[in-house]
Design a protein around this motif. Sequence first.
Motif, short mmCIF file in Angstrom:
data_model
loop_
_atom_site.label_atom_id
_atom_site.label_comp_id
_atom_site.label_asym_id
_atom_site.label_seq_id
_atom_site.Cartn_x
_atom_site.Cartn_y
_atom_site.Cartn_z
N CYS A 251 0.83 -1.21 0.00
CA CYS A 251 0.00 0.00 0.00
C CYS A 251 0.87 1.26 0.00
O CYS A 251 0.57 2.23 -0.72
N ILE A 252 1.93 1.24 0.80
CA ILE A 252 2.86 2.38 0.83
C ILE A 252 3.48 2.57 -0.55
O ILE A 252 3.65 3.70 -1.02
N ALA A 253 3.81 1.46 -1.22
CA ALA A 253 4.41 1.54 -2.56
C ALA A 253 3.46 2.21 -3.54
O ALA A 253 3.87 3.04 -4.37
N VAL A 254 2.15 1.87 -3.46
CA VAL A 254 1.16 2.50 -4.34
C VAL A 254 1.07 4.00 -4.06
O VAL A 254 1.08 4.82 -5.00
N LEU A 255 0.98 4.35 -2.78
CA LEU A 255 0.87 5.77 -2.43
C LEU A 255 2.12 6.54 -2.88
O LEU A 255 2.01 7.66 -3.40
N TYR A 256 3.29 5.94 -2.70
CA TYR A 256 4.52 6.63 -3.07
C TYR A 256 4.64 6.76 -4.59
O TYR A 256 5.01 7.82 -5.11
N ALA A 257 4.30 5.67 -5.32
CA ALA A 257 4.34 5.74 -6.79
C ALA A 257 3.34 6.76 -7.31
O ALA A 257 3.62 7.51 -8.26
N GLY A 258 2.15 6.81 -6.68
CA GLY A 258 1.16 7.81 -7.06
C GLY A 258 1.65 9.22 -6.78
O GLY A 258 1.45 10.14 -7.60
N PHE A 259 2.29 9.43 -5.63
CA PHE A 259 2.84 10.74 -5.29
C PHE A 259 3.90 11.18 -6.29
O PHE A 259 3.90 12.33 -6.76
N LEU A 260 4.81 10.25 -6.64
CA LEU A 260 5.85 10.59 -7.62
C LEU A 260 5.23 10.94 -8.97
O LEU A 260 5.65 11.89 -9.63
N SER A 261 4.23 10.15 -9.38
CA SER A 261 3.64 10.35 -10.70
C SER A 261 2.86 11.66 -10.79
O SER A 261 2.84 12.33 -11.83
N LEU A 262 2.20 12.03 -9.68
CA LEU A 262 1.35 13.21 -9.68
C LEU A 262 2.09 14.49 -9.28
O LEU A 262 1.97 15.53 -9.94
N ALA A 263 2.88 14.40 -8.21
CA ALA A 263 3.45 15.61 -7.62
C ALA A 263 4.90 15.88 -8.02
O ALA A 263 5.31 17.04 -8.09
N VAL A 264 5.68 14.82 -8.27
CA VAL A 264 7.11 15.02 -8.55
C VAL A 264 7.35 15.06 -10.06
O VAL A 264 7.85 16.05 -10.60
N TYR A 265 6.98 13.98 -10.77
CA TYR A 265 7.23 13.93 -12.21
C TYR A 265 6.07 14.51 -13.03
O TYR A 265 6.26 14.88 -14.18
N ARG A 266 4.87 14.53 -12.45
CA ARG A 266 3.69 15.18 -13.04
C ARG A 266 3.38 14.69 -14.46
O ARG A 266 3.12 15.46 -15.36
N GLU A 267 3.40 13.37 -14.63
CA GLU A 267 3.14 12.81 -15.96
C GLU A 267 1.89 11.94 -15.99
O GLU A 267 1.53 11.42 -17.03
N MET A 268 1.21 11.77 -14.85
CA MET A 268 0.02 10.92 -14.82
C MET A 268 -1.23 11.77 -14.91
O MET A 268 -1.41 12.73 -14.15
#
Length: 439
Positions: A251-268
């Motif tokens: 679950c932490i992995a999903v939240l972290y991957a979602g955070f990276l995709s939305l807030a850091v790399y902004r490609e999702m």
Amino acid sequence: MGGNILSAGEAASILFGIFFLLLVLRVPVAVSLGLACLPILLIEPHLSPMMLAQETFNAYNSFILLAVPFFLLTANLMNIGGITDRLMSFSRALVGHFPGGLAQINVVLSIFFAGISGSSTADAASQSKIFIEAQRKEGYDDSFSVAITAVSAVLAVIIPPSILMIVWGGVLTVSIGALFLAGIVPGLLIGLVQMATVHAYAKARGYPTYPRATLGQVFHSFFVSIPALTTPLIIIGGKIFGWFTATESACIAVLYAGFLSLAVYREMNFKGLVAALADTGRLAGVALFCVGTASAFGWLLAFYQIPQALLANVQAWGMGPIGTGFFISAVFLLVGCFLDAIPAIIIVGAILQPLAQGVGMDPVHFAMIGIVSLAFGLVTPPYGLCLMIACSVAGMRIADALKDTCIMLLPMLAVLAAIILFPQVVLFLPGLISPEFLR
């Protein structure tokens, strides 16, 4: 068992006979396992077909299995959120100048991907789309491109976090933290022999290479990739040090991957998120359906004490730990050719566990022999799911990629032999970091 109409031998003949007949008729594995149970449930008066549904549901009633869809979702979020792209750039900076540069990048990216996703099928699907056409354009042979993409994808179930480790730990009651630690060294060794194989192919066939990256380019790609590279440290470290369970780590992995995709790399975007959720649901449904029907199949094996009957003669051979290790490996390699890894763990793992215990084999050592052997089954026909995915993307027949795949498997089998001969290859890290995990 007293009072049964069928003996253990008769029950085994019906179960395995119907199962393999249905496989020959190309019925899906999960459905074949469930249908093989029905005749016995109808024949025995004190059993009923409802027990198939009951045992299947009991298998799903597991907190640990929630980790499976979450790790699959993590892999899909990586692909749509730009995480894979950053890891690929870092891999190119590290090994792009090696002979066969693009194929070397393929292997290194699989190592990074394995430390996050835990799914070989997700790895094979994403890597095939990224690399096969690119390698084709650079003059690589199709058979080589398919083979290296497929065999490197198996690293995802050997390097932690691994869905197979989670299933093995939950079904056979082995510390998942110990399995996570035990998979690191074998996974890296297999990755290294794959890179060496690519080097040999590249020298023999004259495959191209890239210019060496400058130190500045290496540091820049590393800096950009730090958030993505932190993911396995969070997942594995959190499980090992007791911060959260295997399911919570997923679950932490999903939240972290979602955070990276939305807030850091902004490609999702929303469309990408819906596609990731849909693909996760499809893959998780297939995997977990296999878990349910395999558990019902395994319950019937235990009901008739078939494992004890099968192992009675084997134990009489008097094999030591090494001989038993090679026997276990051979069984899993053979089973992996015909059966998905998850039902193989539930059925065959439970059968062979007493044999490993009888010669004093460490449960973690036994688990890693089984997991690595089953991982190789992902590229061996007729099942060979990773090989099938790569061939499908490349638009070629499995038979055309088989020669190169077999050549690449040879050094990987040497690593498996080293794991059997030298248990410390897998037990060193668990014993060093958390000795309480062992035994």
